[in-house]
Every structure is written in C-alpha cells, then in structure tokens.
Scaffold this active site. Structure first.
Site, short mmCIF file in Angstrom:
data_model
loop_
_atom_site.label_atom_id
_atom_site.label_comp_id
_atom_site.label_asym_id
_atom_site.label_seq_id
_atom_site.Cartn_x
_atom_site.Cartn_y
_atom_site.Cartn_z
CB SER A 1 -0.88 0.03 1.25
OG SER A 1 -1.95 -0.87 1.11
CB CYS A 2 -0.21 4.76 -0.46
SG CYS A 2 0.34 6.44 -0.13
N PRO A 3 2.66 4.33 1.30
CG PRO A 3 4.43 5.46 2.41
CD PRO A 3 3.25 4.52 2.64
#
Lengths: 158, 74
Positions: B12-14
């Site tokens: 997932s981000c980041p």
C-alpha cells in the site's frame, strides 16, 4: 529535476495515537523519496511516536470517532478494554492492506534523511530522556523547528 | 529490456513510491526500471513522483488490477 535548492516540507506531529502517527510519517518518507527535504517536529503526545518504549504500542480510541470503519457508540467505547479492541481492529484492517508498520515507516524516514526533531519542553514535562527516543533524533525547541520551517514551502500540522 | 524489475504488488501507499525511489538510486542515468504494483493510487503517484524527481515515466498500464510502470532514470 535537481534544482539548486531542494524543496522542503516541515511537519508538526502533536498526537500520539496510531491513526495520527501515520500521516506525518507517510508524507515525510514520501517527500524524501521525491527528493525534498523533510522534517518532523514531535511535540506533546506526538513525542510517543519516536519514544522507543511507546511507539510499538500506540493505540486508537473508539470514543468520539464517528468516522471509524465500524463506529462504536461512545457509551460502549467508554468500557474498559475498548481502546485495545479498536486498536486491534485498526491493526487488522491495515495489515490486510499491507500498510507498513510505524517502525518500518520510521526506518524509511531515517533512510531518506528525514529530520526528526523531539520537543525538549515535552521531554522535560513528561520526564522523557534522550535515551528513551529512537536513534537519529535531534532534540530542540520551538525556535529549532521554526528555523527549519522558515525555509519550507510546505508546512503541515497533524 | 528493463535493467531492473521491482515487484510492489500487494503493498500500500507509500511503499511503491519509496521502493521505486530506492530501486532507481541503484541504476545509472538512462537505465530502465520496470515496476509493478496493485495499489491503484500508484498510477497517479508514480507519475507525480517521476515528474518531481526528473525521471521519465515511459509507459504506464493496467491489466487485471496490476499496474505496470516503465521508468527511465533521468
């Protein structure tokens, strides 16, 4: 696109709950990856994020949070153990999405040379010693942060 | 074709951006990185990251929920 002066982002982290620990660390580590200078001032409860005795057990309060994926009535959230339940649920949701842990985001911040500033006054008030903080933290006060933030093109407070 | 392959699927981000940056650091200017991710935000994020860091996003595509990016180090 390395310009002569890199852009700078200055962030203030005031809260020590798990949900409030993520945004400053995500933004600072990403800023570093975007070749910006990034710094975070950890003050008041935000100091817990860089306190090595506390940052592995940051929690989420179920009280007064109608935006929680599974909102709990405040009267239920007040019951003993509900903070642990809410924290467990949040960690579970984040784990399913493979969101990095606070520890690994801190590690990525350090790899990106993010300036981590611990608030001296908060340390004095809460009896926190420099040896209680994770490695690589610089201790300073309001003037230290403002000096850094004066040259920042982005300033954020969490 | 690519000088380096990076798999960010499931992250997932980041992290896709952070890992892309680390991988690009290991390349020479002009070399090519191919990165794949399942984070749907990475389509915009990698474009923004490339623009800001002077790396060139040669190609960006999506198939079956997997986003693939071809990036030339600037």
């Amino acid at each position: 696109m390395s310009e002569e002066t890199p852009k700078r982002i200055a962030i203030i982290a005031v809260h020590g709950s798990l949900d409030m620990a993520y945004p400053p660390l995500i933004l600072a580590s990403t800023a570093a990856a975007m070749e910006m200078e990034a710094g975070i001032f950890f003050t008041f409860y935000g100091l817990d994020i860089i306190n090595k005795h506390k940052n592995k057990s940051l929690g989420v309060s179920p009280i007064a949070n109608p935006a929680a994926p599974m909102p709990v009535p405040n009267i239920i959230g007040m019951l003993p153990g509900m903070t642990a339940v809410a924290t467990g649920m949040m960690k579970n949701w984040m784990g399913k999405q493979n969101v990095a842990s606070i520890e690994s985001l801190l590690e990525m911040c350090r790899m990106g040379n993010v300036k981590l500033i611990g608030c001296q006054m908060t340390m004095d008030v809460m009896g926190v010693k420099e040896s209680d903080l994770i490695e690589g933290v610089e201790v300073g006060g309001a003037a230290t942060f403002l000096d850094y933030a004066t040259d920042a093109s982005i300033q954020l407070s969490f | 074709m690519a000088d380096k392959i990076l798999d960010c699927k499931g992250l997932s981000c980041p992290e896709p951006v952070l890992r892309t940056k680390m991988a690009i650091n290991e390349l020479e200017a002009g070399q090519i990185l191919e990165m794949s991710a399942t984070d749907s935000g990475s389509a915009n994020d990698i474009a923004a990251w490339a623009k800001r860091t002077g790396n060139e996003l040669l190609e960006s595509s999506e198939a079956d929920g997997v986003y693939t990016f071809t990036i030339k180090k600037g």
